[in-house]
Motif scaffolding. Structure first.
Motif, short mmCIF file in Angstrom:
data_model
loop_
_atom_site.label_atom_id
_atom_site.label_comp_id
_atom_site.label_asym_id
_atom_site.label_seq_id
_atom_site.Cartn_x
_atom_site.Cartn_y
_atom_site.Cartn_z
N THR A 193 0.76 -1.46 0.20
CA THR A 193 -0.49 0.09 -0.19
C THR A 193 0.69 1.39 0.37
N LEU A 194 1.51 1.22 1.05
CA LEU A 194 2.62 2.60 0.91
C LEU A 194 3.59 2.41 -0.64
N THR A 195 4.12 1.28 -0.78
CA THR A 195 4.19 1.76 -2.50
C THR A 195 3.47 2.04 -3.57
N GLN A 196 2.40 1.77 -3.36
CA GLN A 196 1.48 2.23 -4.30
C GLN A 196 1.14 3.41 -4.21
N LEU A 197 1.08 4.23 -3.02
CA LEU A 197 0.88 5.83 -2.10
C LEU A 197 2.21 6.83 -2.48
N ALA A 198 2.75 6.09 -2.77
CA ALA A 198 4.46 6.14 -2.94
C ALA A 198 4.27 6.88 -4.31
N ASN A 199 4.43 6.29 -5.65
CA ASN A 199 3.92 5.91 -6.53
C ASN A 199 2.81 7.40 -7.33
N ALA A 200 1.53 7.11 -6.37
CA ALA A 200 0.93 8.10 -6.73
C ALA A 200 1.05 9.80 -5.71
N TRP A 201 2.05 9.82 -4.81
CA TRP A 201 2.31 11.15 -4.75
C TRP A 201 3.20 11.76 -5.58
N LYS B 181 0.69 12.55 -16.01
CA LYS B 181 1.49 10.91 -14.62
C LYS B 181 0.19 10.92 -14.08
N ILE B 182 -0.83 11.88 -13.94
CA ILE B 182 -1.94 12.60 -12.87
C ILE B 182 -3.11 11.37 -13.78
N GLN B 183 -3.45 10.92 -14.98
CA GLN B 183 -3.96 9.88 -14.95
C GLN B 183 -3.36 8.88 -14.06
N GLU B 184 -2.17 8.76 -13.95
CA GLU B 184 -1.67 6.93 -13.27
C GLU B 184 -1.71 7.05 -11.51
N ALA B 185 -2.19 8.75 -10.91
CA ALA B 185 -2.30 8.78 -9.79
C ALA B 185 -3.14 8.52 -8.98
N TYR B 186 -4.36 9.50 -10.08
CA TYR B 186 -6.22 8.90 -10.26
C TYR B 186 -5.99 7.56 -10.28
N LEU B 187 -6.19 6.55 -11.34
CA LEU B 187 -5.62 4.74 -10.80
C LEU B 187 -5.65 4.21 -10.20
N ILE B 188 -4.20 4.70 -8.73
CA ILE B 188 -3.97 4.25 -7.43
C ILE B 188 -4.87 4.54 -7.45
N MET C 196 -14.10 3.08 2.11
CA MET C 196 -13.67 4.87 1.17
C MET C 196 -12.89 5.68 2.65
N THR C 197 -11.70 6.38 2.45
CA THR C 197 -11.65 7.36 3.52
C THR C 197 -11.35 8.78 2.91
N GLY C 198 -10.96 9.54 3.53
CA GLY C 198 -11.32 10.37 3.82
C GLY C 198 -9.15 10.86 2.94
N MET C 199 -8.35 10.57 3.23
CA MET C 199 -7.17 9.84 2.30
C MET C 199 -6.90 10.15 0.56
N ILE C 200 -8.18 8.92 0.92
CA ILE C 200 -8.38 8.02 -0.95
C ILE C 200 -9.45 9.61 -1.28
N LEU C 201 -10.16 9.77 -0.83
CA LEU C 201 -10.44 11.21 -1.78
C LEU C 201 -10.28 12.22 -1.96
N ASN C 202 -9.49 12.57 -1.08
CA ASN C 202 -8.58 14.06 -1.39
C ASN C 202 -7.94 13.31 -2.41
N GLY C 203 -7.04 12.57 -2.50
CA GLY C 203 -6.20 11.78 -3.45
C GLY C 203 -6.77 11.72 -4.67
N CYS D 67 -8.36 15.19 -10.23
CA CYS D 67 -8.89 15.68 -11.29
C CYS D 67 -8.96 16.96 -11.23
N MET D 68 -8.82 17.87 -9.68
CA MET D 68 -8.37 19.35 -10.17
C MET D 68 -7.22 19.76 -11.12
#
Length: 289
Positions: free
Chosen positions: A167-175, A184-191, A201-208, A213-214
């Protein structure tokens, strides 16, 4: 055969910002002593993430194991109940102690506190050696704060080699994808989308998802995600800050979100920027009066 990982689900909840779920599901019987200490650290760090600093300060006694003492230091630092300088001095004493100075929890909390202090070089002194996935992930965050996505990418490569599905690898990849931007934004969105399909669903995932989207100019979609996050936690600083930015792009008033942010997080960067802008505006009015 590897020993079963009793704390896998608990860690995952914590990493994804499901702090109440971490607390609620922490009653795991017959844990080995090291796992029991790690479990307590996760629970108390969840309370810290929820702003319950005093509970952590009250419950962790002076005889608790080192990792818990360090978590208590983080609660003291963030609560401001003790002088922050005193907390940092105590942290430095522990880091100099030959017996415990290399403890991974101590190095992690040192990194978090120095990151709050915006002293990134000092933070890296303690985190750079890595050793745990959390330390590698924190290194990625620190390098991104320093606008060094090249170094962040090197840390991510280490994490991918250790466990690309973590999970942390995926998160770091998204960041990192968010920091690099562009395609790369689209790749982050897919993560984040993948997380939202696999986990609650958590606040962190929703904010990500909303930040992606922004970046892609989908502000209406971002707003609905952020309002969903606000329903989960009406005082979350990241949600409020993102709603302010999103509202401005949609031409809507952001004053209510800014007021909430000022009340709960007077030191937040957006609050400081808004105050500085207001002061400049007032000075300009007086100069022309």
């Amino acid at each position: 055969m590897a020993a079963p990982d009793h704390l896998f689900a608990l860690r995952n909840n914590f990493y994804l910002g499901a702090y109440q779920a971490t607390i609620n599901n922490s009653d795991i019987p017959h844990l080995p002593s090291d796992d029991a200490v790690e479990k307590d650290c996760l629970v108390y760090r969840s309370y810290i993430a929820l702003g319950s600093y005093q509970l952590v300060i009250n419950e962790i006694g002076s005889s608790a194991p080192t990792p818990l003492q360090v978590v208590k230091l983080l609660a003291l630092y963030l609560s401001g109940s003790e002088n922050k300088e005193n907390t940092i001095l105590r942290l430095q004493e522990l880091l100099k102690d030959a017996a415990i100075g290399s403890n991974p929890t101590l190095r992690l909390i040192a990194g978090i506190i120095y990151m709050h202090e915006q002293d990134y070089n000092e933070a890296l002194k303690h985190t750079n050696a890595g050793g745990t996935m959390e330390l590698h992930a924190l290194n990625v965050q620190i390098y991104l704060k320093m606008h060094r996505s090249d170094y962040a990418e090197k840390q991510l490569k280490i994490m991918l080699q250790i466990d690309e599905d973590h999970t942390l690898t995926q998160l770091a990849n998204a960041w990192l994808n968010l920091a690099v931007g562009g395609s790369k934004i689209q790749e982050a969105y897919l993560i984040f989308q993948d997380f939202s399909e696999k986990f609650p669903m958590t606040g962190m995932i929703l904010n990500g998802k909303a930040i992606c989207c922004m970046h892609m100019g989908r502000f209406d979609e971002a707003e609905s995600l952020l309002l969903e996050a606000l329903n989960k936690d009406a005082k979350d600083a990241e949600t409020l800050a993102n709603l302010i930015v999103c509202s401005l792009h949609l031409g809507k008033s952001s004053s209510r979100y800014l007021s909430q942010l000022k009340l709960s997080y007077p030191d937040h960067m957006l609050v400081k920027r808004a105050s500085a802008a207001e002061e400049s505006f007032d000075r300009a009015i007086q100069a022309n009066a």
